[in-house]
Design an enzyme around this catalytic site. Structure first.
Site, PDB file in Angstrom:
ATOM      1  N   ARG A 120      24.828  89.186 -15.212  1.00 24.93           N
ATOM      2  CA  ARG A 120      26.167  88.755 -15.619  1.00 24.93           C
ATOM      3  C   ARG A 120      26.710  87.474 -16.090  1.00 24.93           C
ATOM      4  O   ARG A 120      27.268  87.198 -15.264  1.00 24.93           O
ATOM      5  CB  ARG A 120      27.436  90.018 -14.571  1.00 24.93           C
ATOM      6  CG  ARG A 120      28.713  89.741 -15.097  1.00 24.93           C
ATOM      7  CD  ARG A 120      28.853  90.549 -13.931  1.00 24.93           C
ATOM      8  NE  ARG A 120      29.631  89.540 -13.200  1.00 24.93           N
ATOM      9  CZ  ARG A 120      29.550  89.416 -11.337  1.00 24.93           C
ATOM     10  NH1 ARG A 120      29.272  90.765 -11.405  1.00 24.93           N
ATOM     11  NH2 ARG A 120      30.466  88.618 -10.741  1.00 24.93           N
TER      12      ARG A 120
ATOM     13  N   HIS B  68      33.100  89.334 -12.544  1.00 27.69           N
ATOM     14  CA  HIS B  68      32.371  90.969 -13.334  1.00 27.69           C
ATOM     15  C   HIS B  68      34.220  91.547 -13.854  1.00 27.69           C
ATOM     16  O   HIS B  68      33.645  92.375 -14.496  1.00 27.69           O
ATOM     17  CB  HIS B  68      32.901  91.401 -11.673  1.00 27.69           C
ATOM     18  CG  HIS B  68      33.175  92.622 -11.496  1.00 27.69           C
ATOM     19  ND1 HIS B  68      32.448  94.390 -11.846  1.00 27.69           N
ATOM     20  CD2 HIS B  68      34.397  93.424 -11.570  1.00 27.69           C
ATOM     21  CE1 HIS B  68      32.826  94.943 -11.833  1.00 27.69           C
ATOM     22  NE2 HIS B  68      33.837  94.786 -11.699  1.00 27.69           N
TER      23      HIS B  68
ATOM     24  N   TYR C 115      31.080  84.075  -4.603  1.00 30.03           N
ATOM     25  CA  TYR C 115      30.224  84.312  -4.048  1.00 30.03           C
ATOM     26  C   TYR C 115      28.882  83.889  -4.743  1.00 30.03           C
ATOM     27  O   TYR C 115      28.011  84.223  -3.787  1.00 30.03           O
ATOM     28  CB  TYR C 115      29.803  85.577  -3.911  1.00 30.03           C
ATOM     29  CG  TYR C 115      30.461  86.109  -5.428  1.00 30.03           C
ATOM     30  CD1 TYR C 115      29.186  87.023  -6.476  1.00 30.03           C
ATOM     31  CD2 TYR C 115      31.777  86.698  -5.640  1.00 30.03           C
ATOM     32  CE1 TYR C 115      29.709  86.803  -7.378  1.00 30.03           C
ATOM     33  CE2 TYR C 115      32.452  87.295  -6.905  1.00 30.03           C
ATOM     34  CZ  TYR C 115      31.321  87.232  -8.108  1.00 30.03           C
ATOM     35  OH  TYR C 115      31.453  88.015  -9.015  1.00 30.03           O
TER      36      TYR C 115
HETATM   37  C1  LIG Z   1      33.540 105.046  -6.576  1.00 30.02           C
HETATM   38  C2  LIG Z   1      34.549 103.330  -6.838  1.00 30.02           C
HETATM   39  N1  LIG Z   1      34.533 102.701  -5.555  1.00 30.02           N
HETATM   40  C3  LIG Z   1      35.503 101.835  -6.558  1.00 30.02           C
HETATM   41  C4  LIG Z   1      35.133 100.341  -7.537  1.00 30.02           C
HETATM   42  C5  LIG Z   1      35.123  99.499  -7.583  1.00 30.02           C
HETATM   43  N2  LIG Z   1      34.587  98.917  -8.403  1.00 30.02           N
HETATM   44  C6  LIG Z   1      34.470  98.503  -9.741  1.00 30.02           C
HETATM   45  S1  LIG Z   1      33.285  98.426 -10.299  1.00 30.02           S
HETATM   46  C7  LIG Z   1      32.719  97.514  -8.816  1.00 30.02           C
HETATM   47  C8  LIG Z   1      30.920  97.134  -8.865  1.00 30.02           C
HETATM   48  C9  LIG Z   1      30.210  97.798  -9.314  1.00 30.02           C
HETATM   49  O1  LIG Z   1      28.633  97.504  -9.632  1.00 30.02           O
HETATM   50  P1  LIG Z   1      27.544  98.133 -10.702  1.00 30.02           P
HETATM   51  O2  LIG Z   1      27.584  99.237  -9.834  1.00 30.02           O
HETATM   52  O3  LIG Z   1      26.430  96.654 -10.726  1.00 30.02           O
HETATM   53  O4  LIG Z   1      27.819  97.738 -12.337  1.00 30.02           O
HETATM   54  P2  LIG Z   1      28.972  96.348 -12.989  1.00 30.02           P
HETATM   55  O5  LIG Z   1      30.014  96.179 -13.124  1.00 30.02           O
HETATM   56  O6  LIG Z   1      28.092  94.948 -12.233  1.00 30.02           O
HETATM   57  O7  LIG Z   1      28.050  96.135 -14.570  1.00 30.02           O
HETATM   58  C10 LIG Z   1      33.119  98.062  -7.462  1.00 30.02           C
HETATM   59  C11 LIG Z   1      33.075  97.925  -6.252  1.00 30.02           C
HETATM   60  C12 LIG Z   1      34.839 101.784  -8.372  1.00 30.02           C
HETATM   61  N3  LIG Z   1      35.652 101.589 -10.003  1.00 30.02           N
HETATM   62  N4  LIG Z   1      34.451 102.886  -8.607  1.00 30.02           N
END
Ligand SMILES: Cc1ncc(C[n+]2csc(CCOP(=O)(O)OP(=O)(O)O)c2C)c(N)n1
Lengths: 340, 397
Positions: free
Chosen positions: B291, B295, B304
């Site tokens: 990425r 985010h 971080y």
């Molecule tokens: C159940 C839940 N917990 C927390 C969040 C908040 N949140 C949004 S994106 C994220 C990180 C997701 O990381 P990843 O699965 O690696 O996907 P990426 O965004 O890096 O593509 C978090 C903690 C959420 N949307 N849903």
């Protein structure tokens, strides 16, 4: 929604009255729905060979096959989350949650996806999904097997919540819920599963999302649903012996609430006692009390009273007789109401 | 490409942390994230633009097809950068950048057949592009005018799912339906593809989705874009072993593909989707990528992650390597690159215009479509709301 007062079958169809337990009525209703629509599938833990821990799905897998009665892996989010995908695909899944206390691993899917997909997609995606939950106490079970979590779901927009109280409703309501294009949480009073009643399998006159007046009285109104309906009817009979005439209304639909018949009754009796097993705080019983005082303020002779489970976790089974509203607690509340 | 400083939050409170020394944990995470992805990594086009052969997943690609993939990636990157800029200008409440993941998404998206069904997470703008979803429809979510402006049935592209992991089960159920409907077993069969991130693999729903898919032979491709970070949590915070290894535990193949190599992503996705169409699914694909941006526009990656990590990944840019290859092969000339550039400018201008002109939804629509069959209690609430508003008609309110 038409507000029926007393349910009197009027159609002249072939009489097909059978005496069934509530459990068998559900089983027969599920079978009929599966026969009528090949898209109806039943899924859950142990629903196939075993027929479910309460045998509600008994014999269905034998007759409809493993693809229409799915013995699933043991995970509630999985059951409900995959049912969502199946519903999008055009199926009408009926999920069984084994016991009330185990619905919580599936809670996320229910409130995040089941409840909201129709809204999120501006109506383009329908979720005709039924989630059956045996609920309530009184069977001497261990922890997590006797809860009444219906208010969590009634609080969530996009879900419909119903509860049957007798074999006839069980037979018809399960089929109506399966026919409904909205997701329906279907709460089954597990301690009434083996009580018998007459079921006219030829016709019903009661729409799914409506309450029904079971007994007309003049002095006070009792409102209940699911397992407490029978308790309320017994209370009304006992009160009659003491010279008090009580109305009894079976809510049947918890979301949406069909309170028209309740308002009508309260305007006549001036008094309302709501009876549920669920804890009272922030509950369906509180919702009813609020709306009745908004609608019937000038008719009320007494504050709306509630007889409910306590705001505690469901206690060990040696204590459940204390916890669950019984005849005496209901009559005591009626006396308090009449004393105002 | 703009500089890292432009991508990160620049609030005064975030400035000191940006210069703080990284913890040992962060250094390790950074190093692991920038390794070559391991010996099993499927790669068909190196970062230097050299075509390499793979014994299992090689594909033939025509010059025209490769130019098409290049164009897709350039245009979705432009859409992504424009949306990011629109957020910075206050036109969007939030944006979820795609930068760096173009190959992972275009490779998978172009492997799809019309009959296939997609369940995205919330960052799949490139896949949406391949499903002919107008980019402005994605923006409407982040501008707050709609929850899902496209028709998910028509495009066979499910609404974005915000709750991490939920869609993995929904996709699996859909794929079970494809199998129940007898739509697998020949090359014209149907498949489902489901996108999620490395962080999502910690969720129970993803585990349950894997279990269900395996048990019911669901024709579903689980497509994990391992972009190394779940907001601030590195992949090491989700798993002790490479994510594609997990598939073995469920009894289906897991493949790690160079997520910055559009050819490899296309080849592996095609293979996996074919497996599903033929009734041999499911498959887990781990697209090993990065990425490049924050985010979301609310995030501050300088708190971080190491800038060195970013620098290493810049060298693996998915678009540059295709460009180099096209040039080396003499499959494209300057006119071609100029025309794609001009087209991307046009797409951006159009997007900007459509974004600012997205109509606000009507207040009454709050109450619409909560239920398929209506709800008298809610309808009464809506009527009361409308009557209340009508009371202000012509007034000063
Ligand atoms: C159940 C839940 N917990 C927390 C969040 C908040 N949140 C949004 S994106 C994220 C990180 C997701 O990381 P990843 O699965 O690696 O996907 P990426 O965004 O890096 O593509 C978090 C903690 C959420 N949307 N849903």
């Amino acid at each position: 929604m038409a507000a029926p007062t007393v349910d009197r079958p009027t159609d002249a169809g072939p009489a097909a009255v059978r005496t069934l337990t509530l459990a068998k009525a559900l089983n027969t209703g599920l079978r009929t729905a599966m026969e009528n629509n090949p898209k109806v599938i039943v899924m859950g833990e142990d629903v196939g060979k075993l027929g479910g821990v309460f045998r509600i799905t008994d014999g269905l897998q034998k007759d409809f096959g493993e693809q229409r009665v799915l013995d699933t892996p043991l995970a509630e989010s999985g059951i409900i989350g995959t049912a969502v995908g199946l519903a999008i695909r055009g199926y009408r899944p009926v999920c069984e949650i084994q016991f009330d206390g185990f619905i919580f691993p599936g809670f996320d899917q229910i409130v995040s996806q089941v409840a909201k997909l129709h809204y999120r997609t501006s109506g383009r995606v329908k979720l005709p999904l039924v989630i059956r939950v045996p609920f309530g106490g009184g069977i001497g079970a261990v922890e997590h097997h006797s809860e009444s979590p219906e208010s969590y779901f009634a609080h969530t927009a996009g879900l419909k919540v119903v509860s049957c109280s007798n074999p006839s409703d069980a037979y018809w309501m399960i089929q109506q819920a399966i026919d409904c294009d909205d997701p329906v949480l279907f709460f089954e009073p597990k301690r009434r599963y083996y009580e018998k009643g007459e079921v006219d399998t030829a016709s019903t006159t009661t729409p799914l999302f409506s309450s029904r007046v079971l007994r007309e009285g003049t002095d006070a109104t009792l409102v209940a649903y699911g397992p407490m309906v029978r308790t309320a009817l017994e209370a009304a009979s006992a009160a009659a012996e003491e010279g008090h005439s009580l109305s009894v209304i079976d809510l049947r639909s918890l979301s949406p609430l069909d309170l028209g018949p309740v308002y009508e009754s309260v305007r006549r009796t001036g008094r309302l006692v709501v009876v549920t097993e669920a804890p009272s705080e922030s509950s369906i019983s509180g919702e009813i009390a609020t709306r009745v005082q908004q609608e019937c303020f000038y008719s009320l002779q007494a504050p709306v009273l509630r007889v409910t489970g306590f705001d505690t976790p469901y206690p060990p089974s040696k204590l459940e007789e204390e916890y669950l509203p019984d005849l005496d607690r209901v009559l005591h509340a009626v006396d308090r109401s009449l004393a105002f | 490409m703009s500089s890292p400083e432009q991508w990160t939050g620049s609030g005064p409170e975030s400035a000191p942390a940006a210069t703080a020394a990284p913890t040992a944990e962060q250094v390790i995470a950074g190093l692991r994230a920038t390794d070559e992805g391991g010996a099993d990594l499927v790669q068909l086009l190196t970062p230097e633009g050299e075509r390499v052969r793979h014994p299992d997943f090689d594909i033939d690609i025509t010059p025209e097809e490769l130019r098409g993939l290049y164009r897709d990636m350039v245009l979705v990157r432009r859409v992504d950068r424009e949306a990011n800029a629109l957020q910075r200008k206050g036109q969007l409440g939030l944006w979820v950048p795609l930068l760096g993941q173009e190959a992972a998404q275009i490779g998978a998206g172009r492997a799809l057949k019309p009959q296939d069904q997609v369940f995205p997470s919330y960052r799949e703008h490139g896949v949406a592009w391949c499903r002919d979803i107008p980019p402005v429809d994605l923006l409407s979510i982040f501008r707050g005018t709609d929850n899902c402006a496209w028709d998910p049935i028509k495009h066979k592209f499910h609404p974005y799912t915000i709750v991490i992991g939920n869609q993995v089960l929904n996709a699996t159920g859909y794929a079970m339906g494809q199998r129940f409907d007898g739509k697998v077993g020949d090359p014209d069969g149907e498949a489902t593809i489901c996108f999620f991130g490395d962080g999502a693999t910690s969720q129970g729903d993803v585990h349950e989705g894997f279990v269900w898919a395996a048990v019911y032979d669901a024709p579903v491709v689980f497509y994990c874009q391992n972009n190394q970070w779940a907001i601030s949590e590195p992949t090491e915070r989700q798993s002790r072993l490479p994510l594609y290894h997990r598939a073995r535990g469920y009894g289906f193949p897991g493949i790690r593909v160079d997520g910055n190599d559009v050819l490899a992503c296309l080849a592996v996705s095609r293979w996996a989707l074919e497996e599903c169409r033929n009734g041999n699914g499911p498959v887990l694909i781990e697209a090993f990528t990065y990425r490049m941006d924050a985010h979301t526009t609310s995030d501050d990656p300088s708190r971080y992650r190491l800038s060195e990590e970013l620098e290493v990944w810049k060298l693996k840019d998915p678009i540059e390597r295709v460009k180099v290859h096209l040039v080396k092969q003499q499959w494209a000339d300057q006119d071609f690159f100029d025309s794609v550039e001009a087209e991307s400018e046009q797409v951006a201008i159009e997007l900007r215009d459509k974004c600012v002109n997205l109509p606000d939804p009507s207040a009454e629509s709050i109450f619409g479509n909560v239920y398929a069959e209506g709800n008298p209690v809610l309808e009464a609430q809506r009527d009361e709301f409308l009557a209340y508003h009508a009371g202000f008609a012509g007034g000063e309110h």
